[in-house]
Design an enzyme around this catalytic site. Structure first.
Site, PDB file in Angstrom:
ATOM      1  N   HIS A  39       0.745  -1.172   0.146  1.00 43.64           N
ATOM      2  CA  HIS A  39       0.073   0.205  -0.085  1.00 43.64           C
ATOM      3  C   HIS A  39       0.970   1.168  -0.170  1.00 43.64           C
ATOM      4  O   HIS A  39       0.846   1.998  -1.120  1.00 43.64           O
ATOM      5  CB  HIS A  39      -1.144   0.145   1.040  1.00 43.64           C
ATOM      6  N   HIS A  63       3.590   6.705   5.690  1.00 43.27           N
ATOM      7  CA  HIS A  63       2.622   7.243   6.046  1.00 43.27           C
ATOM      8  C   HIS A  63       1.430   6.720   7.328  1.00 43.27           C
ATOM      9  O   HIS A  63       0.902   7.492   7.841  1.00 43.27           O
ATOM     10  CB  HIS A  63       1.466   8.181   4.723  1.00 43.27           C
ATOM     11  N   GLU A  67       0.797   5.415  13.024  1.00 43.23           N
ATOM     12  CA  GLU A  67      -0.700   4.794  13.244  1.00 43.23           C
ATOM     13  C   GLU A  67      -0.739   3.485  13.571  1.00 43.23           C
ATOM     14  O   GLU A  67      -1.349   3.157  14.478  1.00 43.23           O
ATOM     15  CB  GLU A  67      -1.722   5.390  12.259  1.00 43.23           C
ATOM     16  N   ASP A  68      -0.009   2.605  12.762  1.00 44.60           N
ATOM     17  CA  ASP A  68      -0.407   1.349  12.503  1.00 44.60           C
ATOM     18  C   ASP A  68       0.769   0.487  13.273  1.00 44.60           C
ATOM     19  O   ASP A  68       0.728  -0.901  13.035  1.00 44.60           O
ATOM     20  CB  ASP A  68      -0.647   0.886  11.195  1.00 44.60           C
ATOM     21  N   ASP A 135      -3.208   8.299  -1.012  1.00 42.34           N
ATOM     22  CA  ASP A 135      -3.521   7.579  -0.105  1.00 42.34           C
ATOM     23  C   ASP A 135      -5.021   6.770  -0.686  1.00 42.34           C
ATOM     24  O   ASP A 135      -5.343   5.592  -0.831  1.00 42.34           O
ATOM     25  CB  ASP A 135      -3.796   7.898   1.180  1.00 42.34           C
ATOM     26  N   ASP A 254     -18.312  16.905 -27.199  1.00 46.03           N
ATOM     27  CA  ASP A 254     -16.852  16.805 -26.645  1.00 46.03           C
ATOM     28  C   ASP A 254     -16.779  15.523 -26.273  1.00 46.03           C
ATOM     29  O   ASP A 254     -15.799  15.230 -25.553  1.00 46.03           O
ATOM     30  CB  ASP A 254     -16.581  17.841 -25.648  1.00 46.03           C
TER      31      ASP A 254
HETATM   32 MN    MN Z   1      -2.775   4.508   3.983  1.00 51.04          MN
END
Ligand code: MN
Length: 507
Positions: A39, A63, A67-68, A135, A254
């Site tokens: 990811h 990123h 958090e994880d 993300d 268009d």
């Molecule tokens: Mn993420």
């Protein structure tokens, strides 16, 4: 790929960050069954493709670590520096605050506005928002592994919050990607129906369009106009939206457009003139987004012509810079202004940003209001965010702000329309300049006047602000000239006249 934009030391740091993230995410898996590290790797690939600066790239890899995983912000700062840690912190805060919103039950009603405000609040550094867009893009691309209920919820949020944010940043390519994916999950039947309609039409018109493309390509080459020409197909979602207003697909011109990319603005208008002489123009369908950019900064000339076989074809004409900006938007500015920008952040002197990035200050002001718990008018942000402004000075030192690309006449009409009407020439920074010279940030502009000078019809080419156009048009009408001549139309008319004279002289 990474090597195109980043030096060896930066690539080495990137490799170090990938190793670090792989270690701390080890053992975690995505819903797809893939190792979790896939990811952040996908997110980072998008950020590299968008040409983001190295700090954003590193933050993209890291990123989800704070958090994880067991990783801490302090450790990341120690390993990768303050700026990277600052960005990771911003992304983490968005996730945490959103979890809080869900717990409080405030997630459903008003979720759109709250989430928008939240993103703006943490996005004092707008790169945080760009990382969130990358993300979200990957999460949408892997949405099939989520439950049906979650799919709808995430898709709705994407189309209501993230796609408009991408649009506000003029990141056209990612906006379209997010919309197409969301639409597919939110309204599968409508998506399929619209897609089939589009496919059947494309089959019919593709061959004809290819021959038009060849014809234009050859003509421009004959005229020695360097150019690139490519077809672009309307997105399924924007076709669906348009068909709500225009139910008959035959009335939509268009569906497919030809895009011509040239070196400079003058050539854009030149190509417009060539197209009008080659085919039958639909004058009411000329849109001059170069003189009048869209609020998000988008610039192009749009025109629809009827080809010799009676088929309407839309053309979009733009410079390489305009094209790059339309596709990558804000991310493009980061690439070009990377150094200036990160310096400004380090010094905390956001005021020293280049003028075309002044909206970052607006974003910060909005963020400050949100952080204080005060309301701000989002619509003002939408309009002003991208009003790229320059500041110029009168000889006495008065400051005037004008849109980027403004001409001396725009300045003159801003100072006083009676004064502008008497303009016989301009001095910029003490030197005489032609009416066609666009002003730059910091220019000192002096208006030379003469009693006999009068507004002329061809001045319409040398004004871009609405204010100046209106004033000039009124003066021309009063002076006996027919008004209502737009920048583009004037050039086409002149071009058409030239052709008539050419034909006559040949005989
Ligand atoms: Mn993420």
């Amino acid at each position: 790929m990474a090597r195109n934009h980043y030096d060896d030391a930066q690539v080495a740091t990137l490799e170090r960050a990938i190793t670090y993230a792989s270690e701390v995410h080890a053992g975690q898996v995505r819903k797809s069954g893939e190792p979790y590290i896939t990811h952040p790797l996908h997110v980072t690939a998008s950020l590299i493709e968008w040409g983001m600066d190295i700090d954003t790239i590193l933050a993209g890899i890291l990123h989800d670590t704070v958090e994880d995983t067991s990783a801490t912000l302090e450790h990341i700062e120690h390993l990768f520096g303050h700026d990277v840690a600052f960005l990771v912190d911003g992304v983490t805060k968005v996730s945490k605050a959103r979890a809080g919103m869900r717990d409080l039950g405030s997630y459903l009603p008003g979720t759109k506005d709250n989430l928008t405000k939240l993103l703006i609040a943490v996005g004092q550094d707008v790169r945080v928002i760009i990382i969130k867009l990358a993300d979200r893009l990957h999460n949408m691309q892997t949405l099939q592994y989520k439950s049906a209920e979650k799919q709808k919820k995430i898709a709705r949020e994407t189309i209501e919050v993230f796609a408009p944010l991408a649009d506000r940043l003029n990141m056209g390519r990612v906006r379209v990607q997010l919309e197409e994916l969301s639409f597919r999950y939110l309204m599968p039947a409508e998506f399929e129906h619209t897609k089939q309609l589009m496919d059947s039409r494309l089959k019919q018109s593709e061959r004809k369009l290819r021959s038009v493309k060849r014809e234009v390509d050859a003509h421009l080459s004959d005229e020695h106009i360097p150019h690139q020409i490519d077809g672009r197909v309307k997105s399924i979602y924007s076709l669906y939206k348009k068909m709500k207003r225009v139910p008959n697909i035959d009335d939509i011109y268009d569906l497919m457009a030809l895009r011509i990319i040239v070196d400079d603005v003058a050539t854009c208008y030149l190509v417009l003139g060539e197209l009008q002489s080659l085919y039958t123009p639909m004058f009411e369908r000329i849109k001059d987004y170069i003189a009048n950019p869209k609020p998000n900064g988008y610039q192009s000339l749009h025109t629809t012509v009827i080809t010799k076989s009676g088929q309407p074809v839309e053309f979009q004409i733009r410079t390489h810079e305009m094209h790059d900006y339309a596709e990558r938007g804000l991310a493009a500015s980061f690439h070009y202004n990377e150094q200036k920008l990160s310096d400004a952040y380090k010094k905390g002197t956001i005021g020293e940003l280049p003028a075309d990035l002044h909206w970052i200050r607006d974003l910060q002001n909005a963020a400050a209001l949100v952080n204080e718990g005060r309301d701000f008018d989002e619509s003002s942000l939408r309009v002003d965010l991208f009003g790229d402004r320059i500041f110029v000075y009168s000889p006495k030192g008065d400051i005037y702000d004008l849109p980027q690309g403004a001409y001396p006449l725009d300045y003159a009409y801003r100072v006083h329309s009676d004064l502008a009407a008497r303009a016989s020439g301009f001095k910029v920074n003490g030197k005489m300049v032609p009416f066609s010279q666009q002003l730059s940030h910091g220019d000192v502009v002096e208006i030379l006047t003469s009693r006999s000078a009068r507004p002329k019809p061809d001045w319409t080419q040398y004004v871009m602000t609405t204010h100046a156009k209106l004033k000039l048009r009124a003066q021309l009408r009063r002076g006996g000239f027919l008004g209502q001549i737009t920048n583009a139309a004037a050039i086409i008319q002149r071009k058409a006249r030239e052709r008539i004279t050419k034909k006559h002289s040949r005989r």
